[in-house]
Design a protein around this motif. Structure first.
Motif, short mmCIF file in Angstrom:
data_model
loop_
_atom_site.label_atom_id
_atom_site.label_comp_id
_atom_site.label_asym_id
_atom_site.label_seq_id
_atom_site.Cartn_x
_atom_site.Cartn_y
_atom_site.Cartn_z
N THR B 256 0.85 -1.19 0.00
CA THR B 256 0.00 0.00 0.00
C THR B 256 0.88 1.24 0.00
O THR B 256 2.09 1.15 0.23
CB THR B 256 -0.88 0.05 1.25
OG1 THR B 256 -0.01 0.23 2.36
CG2 THR B 256 -1.67 -1.21 1.42
N ALA B 257 0.24 2.36 -0.25
CA ALA B 257 0.98 3.62 -0.30
C ALA B 257 1.64 3.89 1.05
O ALA B 257 2.77 4.37 1.13
CB ALA B 257 0.06 4.76 -0.68
N ASP B 258 0.92 3.56 2.14
CA ASP B 258 1.48 3.80 3.47
C ASP B 258 2.76 2.99 3.67
O ASP B 258 3.76 3.48 4.17
CB ASP B 258 0.48 3.37 4.56
CG ASP B 258 -0.64 4.38 4.67
OD1 ASP B 258 -0.49 5.46 4.05
OD2 ASP B 258 -1.64 4.08 5.34
N GLN B 259 2.67 1.74 3.27
CA GLN B 259 3.83 0.88 3.42
C GLN B 259 5.00 1.44 2.63
O GLN B 259 6.13 1.47 3.10
CB GLN B 259 3.50 -0.53 2.92
CG GLN B 259 2.64 -1.31 3.90
CD GLN B 259 2.34 -2.69 3.36
OE1 GLN B 259 2.04 -2.85 2.18
NE2 GLN B 259 2.42 -3.68 4.23
N LEU B 260 4.67 1.90 1.43
CA LEU B 260 5.73 2.44 0.59
C LEU B 260 6.40 3.62 1.30
O LEU B 260 7.62 3.75 1.33
CB LEU B 260 5.16 2.89 -0.76
CG LEU B 260 6.16 3.58 -1.68
CD1 LEU B 260 7.31 2.65 -2.02
CD2 LEU B 260 5.49 4.07 -2.95
N ALA B 261 5.55 4.50 1.84
CA ALA B 261 6.09 5.69 2.49
C ALA B 261 7.03 5.29 3.63
O ALA B 261 8.14 5.81 3.76
CB ALA B 261 4.95 6.55 3.01
N THR B 262 6.59 4.33 4.45
CA THR B 262 7.41 3.87 5.56
C THR B 262 8.73 3.32 5.04
O THR B 262 9.82 3.67 5.52
CB THR B 262 6.69 2.76 6.33
OG1 THR B 262 5.35 3.18 6.56
CG2 THR B 262 7.37 2.47 7.64
N ALA B 263 8.61 2.47 4.04
CA ALA B 263 9.80 1.81 3.52
C ALA B 263 10.76 2.82 2.93
O ALA B 263 11.98 2.74 3.12
CB ALA B 263 9.41 0.77 2.48
N LEU B 264 10.21 3.81 2.23
CA LEU B 264 11.08 4.81 1.60
C LEU B 264 11.82 5.63 2.64
O LEU B 264 13.00 5.93 2.51
CB LEU B 264 10.27 5.73 0.69
CG LEU B 264 9.90 5.13 -0.66
CD1 LEU B 264 9.05 6.12 -1.44
CD2 LEU B 264 11.13 4.76 -1.45
N ALA B 265 11.07 5.97 3.69
CA ALA B 265 11.70 6.74 4.77
C ALA B 265 12.85 5.93 5.32
O ALA B 265 13.94 6.44 5.60
CB ALA B 265 10.68 7.03 5.86
N PHE B 266 12.65 4.67 5.42
CA PHE B 266 13.66 3.76 5.95
C PHE B 266 14.87 3.72 5.03
O PHE B 266 16.01 3.84 5.46
CB PHE B 266 13.03 2.38 6.06
CG PHE B 266 13.78 1.48 6.96
CD1 PHE B 266 13.49 1.46 8.31
CD2 PHE B 266 14.79 0.69 6.49
CE1 PHE B 266 14.20 0.65 9.15
CE2 PHE B 266 15.51 -0.13 7.32
CZ PHE B 266 15.21 -0.15 8.67
N VAL B 267 14.58 3.61 3.74
CA VAL B 267 15.67 3.55 2.75
C VAL B 267 16.52 4.79 2.88
O VAL B 267 17.75 4.74 2.91
CB VAL B 267 15.10 3.46 1.32
CG1 VAL B 267 16.21 3.66 0.31
CG2 VAL B 267 14.41 2.13 1.11
#
Lengths: 162, 983
Positions: B256-267
């Motif tokens: 989901t978009a939320d997951q993506l956002a979290t993951a990107l922040a992590f990256v």
């Protein structure tokens, strides 16, 4: 380590600066040493036409064209023959590089602010604006020069040099 | 007190930097030798002391996170077995995160997110080694809407899952969540996906929910167990652009978009610090890093400081940046790590994405997915600041794209069916969008996306770029330029990035046009009929012909959807266009200047060496073949170096083209604009300074020069005005000519105005040329009304000033009722010149070869003295004023009799002068050194140059000399008389 610095700066009047001193005729002058880029022996300069007498010309300083100013002439002292002791002090003024012809370089002087006395009023005929003050060290009296005023920074340069 | 804390904090940061650097070193040691207890103890000590001092200066977030790390390290310390690599890996990441936190705290920004996940991973790693795992499962927990009514608390049950195994990730699914207005607080709309690793069976997991089966739908499915990081979960997955790949995954519903956002922040946050990298690479010691950190000025970045202090070179830094990039964890890796996606799924998705990206970049564009609508979201300044270098680079690159877009849009203006132009513009927007999204420039990205959409429609033939859509495309280009301006401002001053008040309107306008075209197809093209709507090959021709105006929207959509799959009908991928483009490398201007300078010095040094060698060779009696080869090479090197600064006028002409178009719209004057010679090359310095004056002139031409269409028709001219701009070489100068066929300058009106303004005294007689030159006077304007285009009288004097500062000149030719032509003359370059060396006394001067016509020794009979007007030399029947160079320059001279010396005929602004010199010494190409670099301009001199022997020689300015001559008329005639007397 920062506390050490604090200690140095304890009183406002105790700051000390280093000056390079040089002689012109019988007089001794001082320039802030941090402004001095290099000191070199006098070599032939290419004259610049239509410029004031003190502008002796320009010199090639490793690819840079640097104007050379005779300080004797600038201060209205008697002009002297250039000898092998004659030196050029290359200084930076803002972004510009300028060379001063002086009789000889004499010393590096530590001058604390307390040792500087204001330039006395020498009467209307003498311009004292480019002097920071006089430093008395032992029996010598050294006139400290303010290069920025002497040459004028950036845009002021033409005005003063002209 | 406040101050004291601040000072302690500074000390803390310095210490922390040191600690962190040492920590990395210790961890790397541990990685090399998993049995190294010493390293574990060191790491523990470092983290412990960092925690302690963070506590002392009041950074609770740091304390908490450091505590996690310390915990793990303390357990490892008490263990005697080898430390698993996976755990070292996790520790290294934690250390990076800690560094990022310290940096964020130091900058006063918010603490980067992702710490909790990391902490979980950290302690999880510990648990995992403690309890061997047999299987990983994804448990989907979907309570029925009425679940709450029966008193069920799904949260409890989910927490209970942790009792069965280790929870590696929880994902909240909000798909069923209605709008707020429709929300019933007593109903459950949420469902969860919980990833659990357990040694138990799937049944054990399901049993947790056993008593609530009526109200909760539970599915348990095995997922491939997360491979331990030693095997690098995403090792086989290529490094993909995180944003695009993420958007792709979102679109396919994998995450989901939320997951993506979290993951990107992590990256973003998990990447290593430059300083730490430098230490790892052995380029910097920990002490040096501390020093750099404490010497960093306000707003200065670590990279800048480290180069300023001379610890690293630019090249080192750049390499580190590349490493730094490689240091990013991949998005896929992070997703797997966070339990959002199974490794197997990742591999297949990555393969799908690659296939897809290879097919058509557009399909993977984030624009079509929900994740790519963050234009309104707040900017992440932390990320922006980290990307500052790249952003600066991007701005320059984007400028080029926008300039090209302008050019192509103008082509479209003339020919709306120009497919190549559409493609080119599309590519530009596409690139801007892609890069800006990567850099986190959301506003730029959002606008570029809309613009790209519009162009995409045009590409598909759904929109014809003329009229409003074309205007919008222009507006979008301008909007992007504005955005870039804001970005540049921000780069310089930091703080908050300015928002464009016009952006929202622009974006929605673009959307409206795009939507309009998407619905009733061919609406824009249909009624006009003029532009043949190219039949799309994807559709059978008969159908298109049968119902051109009523193609139902779904069909259109389907056609658009089809683009997703790579098909042979798709246009080629944007980057690899067929025409070979000139490849260029961007170089910092300072560096270029330095290079040219150094080359100049090399040439001089070479010449000096050659002379010395020749002397030696003469004595020894050998031939110097290598030396002449060297001199040839150094000369060509010099030529090459100087040509580096030459750029075509194209860019600037393009801007004028655009300006004319805009002005013509604004003032309702149809204008035909013609350009010629835009390939003409000119020194970059000159080109840069030409923009302003040209702009003023073009404005004047369109506003004042051209009449209104009605007036034109009344005057018997075509209603469409003509403005032409051309550039050409002539005699080593560049001429730029701006001509209009408007009303021309009104001599009488200019004169009246000048008298009115007190510029010219009443009744003074002026030549035509002098009269026209009056328009260059400051504050002079003959416009009847001040329009917002021009007429304030500030334009033309700027023009003259700028042109003169470039050592150029400007000439006006005009005919009342027929038009005006301005001709600007400019030197080709300010940096190099062909000179004629002349001797004068002991001095050597250079005359610009361009102005030299010929030289000769005059015979007595050719010399005259005109009463009061000085001396004259006749050459080919023409009387030419004789200028004694030495007198003009106030220098001593050897020859005073013109018949003993030489005269050089020179030309200045169409007039000839004869300069008296002692001798001619030859011709050479010289590098012009400005005198005002260290001194000031000197009348009569263009500058100086350094001769082959290292001496400085003055370059004469013929125009300045003639002015000097004019000023000293009196002394001139005296000299004349003296010369006469000598004869």
């Amino acid at each position: 380590m920062s506390s050490d610095h604090k200690g140095d700066r304890g009183g406002p009047g105790s700051e000390s600066n280093q000056f390079l001193t040089f002689t012109l005729d019988a007089e001794e002058y001082g320039l802030e040493i941090l402004r001095v880029q290099e000191i070199k022996g006098y070599s032939k300069v290419t004259p610049l036409p239509n410029t004031p007498r003190e502008v002796r010309g320009v010199m090639n300083l490793r690819g840079t064209v640097v104007p050379i100013i005779d300080l004797r002439s600038k201060f209205g002292l008697a002009e002297a023959e250039y000898t092998r002791f004659t030196v050029i002090i290359v200084v930076t003024v803002g972004a510009k590089i300028v060379g001063f012809v002086v009789d000889a370089v004499s010393d590096v002087l530590n001058v604390s602010a307390a040792e500087v006395v204001p330039t006395p009023d020498l009467g209307a005929g003498v311009d004292t604006t480019f002097m920071t003050g006089m430093a008395r060290t032992g029996e010598r009296l050294v006139t400290l020069l303010n290069i920025d005023r002497l040459i004028g920074r950036d845009e002021a340069l033409p005005a003063v040099m002209a | 007190m406040q101050l004291d804390v601040a000072r302690y904090r500074e000390t803390f940061f310095a210490e922390a930097a040191e600690n962190l650097a040492d920590l990395d070193v210790a961890l790397l040691k541990l990685e090399a030798d998993p049995l190294d207890r010493e390293a574990v103890a060191t790491a523990f000590r470092l983290v412990h002391s960092l925690k302690g001092s963070a506590d002392a200066v009041g950074f609770p977030d740091l304390v908490r996170f450091a505590h996690h790390i310390e915990d793990v390290l303390s357990r490892l310390r008490d263990d005697t077995s080898a430390v698993p690599l996976a755990r070292v890996d996790a520790l290294l990441r934690a250390s990076n995160h800690l560094a990022a936190m310290v940096a964020a705290v130091r900058a006063g920004g918010p603490v980067p997110a992702g710490g909790d996940e990391l902490a979980a991973v950290l302690s999880g790693t510990g648990d995992r080694t403690a309890a061997p795992v047999c299987g990983a499962y994804r448990v989907t927990v979907a309570p029925a809407p009425e679940a709450f009514l029966s008193g069920l608390d799904p949260l409890r049950l989910i927490q209970d899952l942790a009792g069965v195994g280790r929870v590696t990730g929880v994902h909240l699914n909000t798909d069923r969540l209605p709008r707020l207005a429709a929300l019933d607080p007593e109903r459950c709309y949420l469902s969860w996906e919980v990833c659990v690793e357990t040694s138990g069976t799937p049944g054990d997991l399901a049993d947790v929910f056993a008593f609530a089966r009526h109200a909760i739908e539970v599915t348990v499915e095995p997922v491939e167990r997360v491979a331990p990081p030693t095997a690098e979960p995403a090792a086989d997955v290529p490094r993909l652009d995180p944003l695009w790949f993420g958007a792709f995954l979102c679109k396919r519903g994998t995450i989901t978009a939320d997951q993506l956002a979290t993951a990107l922040a992590f990256v973003r946050r998990a990447r290593p610090m430059i300083g730490v990298l430098a230490i790892q690479e052995g380029l910097l010691t920990a002490d040096q890093m501390t020093e750099v950190l404490s010497a960093m000025g306000p707003g200065e970045r670590f990279g800048e400081a480290v180069v300023r202090l001379g610890y690293l070179t630019d090249a080192d830094l750049w390499n580190l940046f590349l490493l730094h990039q490689d240091g990013f964890p991949t998005l896929g890796g992070v997703l797997v790590e966070l339990g959002m996606i199974a490794p197997g799924v990742l591999a297949s998705e990555a393969a799908a994405f690659s296939a897809f990206a290879a097919g058509d970049g557009e399909a993977g564009a984030p624009g079509d997915s929900p994740a790519a609508e963050p234009a309104a979201a707040d900017l992440d300044y932390g990320v922006l600041a980290e990307n500052a270098e790249m952003i600066a680079e991007f701005c320059t690159e984007a400028d080029d794209h926008l300039l090209a877009a302008d050019r192509h849009l103008l082509e479209l203006d003339a020919d709306p069916a120009n497919k190549k132009a559409v493609d080119a513009i599309y590519r530009g927007y596409h690139t801007i969008k892609g890069v800006s999204s990567m850099l986190g420039l959301r506003a730029v990205q959002g606008l570029a996306h809309e613009a790209e959409n519009l162009l995409n429609m045009a590409r598909d033939g759904k929109v014809v770029l003329r009229g409003r859509p074309l205007d919008l495309a222009f507006a979008a280009t301008d909007g992007l330029k504005r955005q870039l301006g804001f970005v540049r401002d921000w780069l310089q001053h930091r703080g908050l990035m300015e928002a464009d008040p016009l952006l929202g309107q622009l974006v929605s306008d673009l959307r409206v046009v795009a939507a309009g075209a998407d619905g009733p197809a061919a609406h824009a093209a249909g009624p006009r009929g003029a532009a043949p709507d190219q039949p799309r090959p994807a559709e059978p021709a008969p159908r298109a012909a049968a119902a051109p105006a009523s193609v139902p929207a779904p069909v259109e959509r389907a056609a658009r959807g089809a683009v997703v799959a790579p098909s042979p009908l798709d246009p080629p991928p944007p980057r690899r266009s067929g025409a070979p483009e000139k490849e260029t490398v961007r170089v910092d201007r300072d560096r270029l200047d330095k290079l040219v300078n150094v080359i100049g010095e090399l040439v001089v040094a070479q010449a000096m060496a050659e002379e010395e060698m020749a002397e030696v060779a003469r004595r020894v009696g050998v031939e110097l073949r290598a030396m002449s080869e060297l001199s040839k090479i150094s000369r060509s090197l010099q030529e090459l170096g100087l040509s580096l600064r030459m750029v075509p006028l194209q860019g600037i002409f393009q801007k004028m083209n655009r300006l004319v178009r805009d002005l013509s719209r604004k003032m309702d004057k149809p204008v035909e604009f013609e350009m010629n010679g835009e390939d003409t090359e000119l020194d970059k310095t000159v080109v840069d300074q030409l923009g302003d004056p040209l702009m003023h002139m073009v404005r004047n031409a369109v506003d004042h020069g051209l009449e209104s269409p009605a007036e034109r028709v009344a005057a018997g001219k075509p209603a469409t005005g003509r403005v032409s701009l051309r550039a050409y070489h002539q005699g080593g100068n560049i001429y730029i000519e701006l001509a209009d066929d408007g009303k021309g300058l009104d001599r009488d009106r200019i004169l009246r105005k000048a008298v009115e303004k007190g510029i010219v005294p009443e009744g003074q007689k002026l030549s035509d040329g002098d009269t026209y030159d009056l328009i260059f006077e400051p504050g002079f304007s003959t416009a009847k009304a001040v329009t917002d285009v021009s007429g304030r009288g500030v334009g033309m004097d700027v023009v003259r000033r700028n042109v003169e500062s470039l050592h150029g000149g400007i000439v006006i030719r005009t005919e009342l009722g027929r038009g005006t032509t301005f001709t600007i003359r400019l030197p080709l370059t300010l940096a190099i010149m062909d000179g004629l060396m002349v001797g004068l006394g002991d001095d050597v001067y250079l005359l610009p070869l361009l102005s030299v016509i010929e030289s000769f020794r005059p015979r007595r009979a050719e010399l005259y003295t005109l009463a009061g007007r000085g001396e004259v030399v006749t050459a080919r029947g023409e009387a030419i004023p004789l200028l004694r160079l030495h007198a003009l320059l106030g220098r001593p001279v050897r020859v005073t009799d013109p018949c003993q010396g030489l005269v050089v005929l020179v030309e200045d602004q169409g007039k000839k002068y004869a300069l008296l010199v002692d001798e001619l010494l030859g011709q050479m190409q010289v590098v012009v050194k400005s005198l005002d670099t260290n001194f000031r301009r000197v009348e009569g001199l263009t500058g100086a140059t350094i001769l082959g022997d290292g001496r400085v020689a003055m370059i004469l300015d013929v125009h300045g000399l003639t002015k000097l001559h004019g000023q000293s008329g009196g002394s001139r005639s005296e000299a004349g008389h003296a010369a006469r007397a000598a004869i």
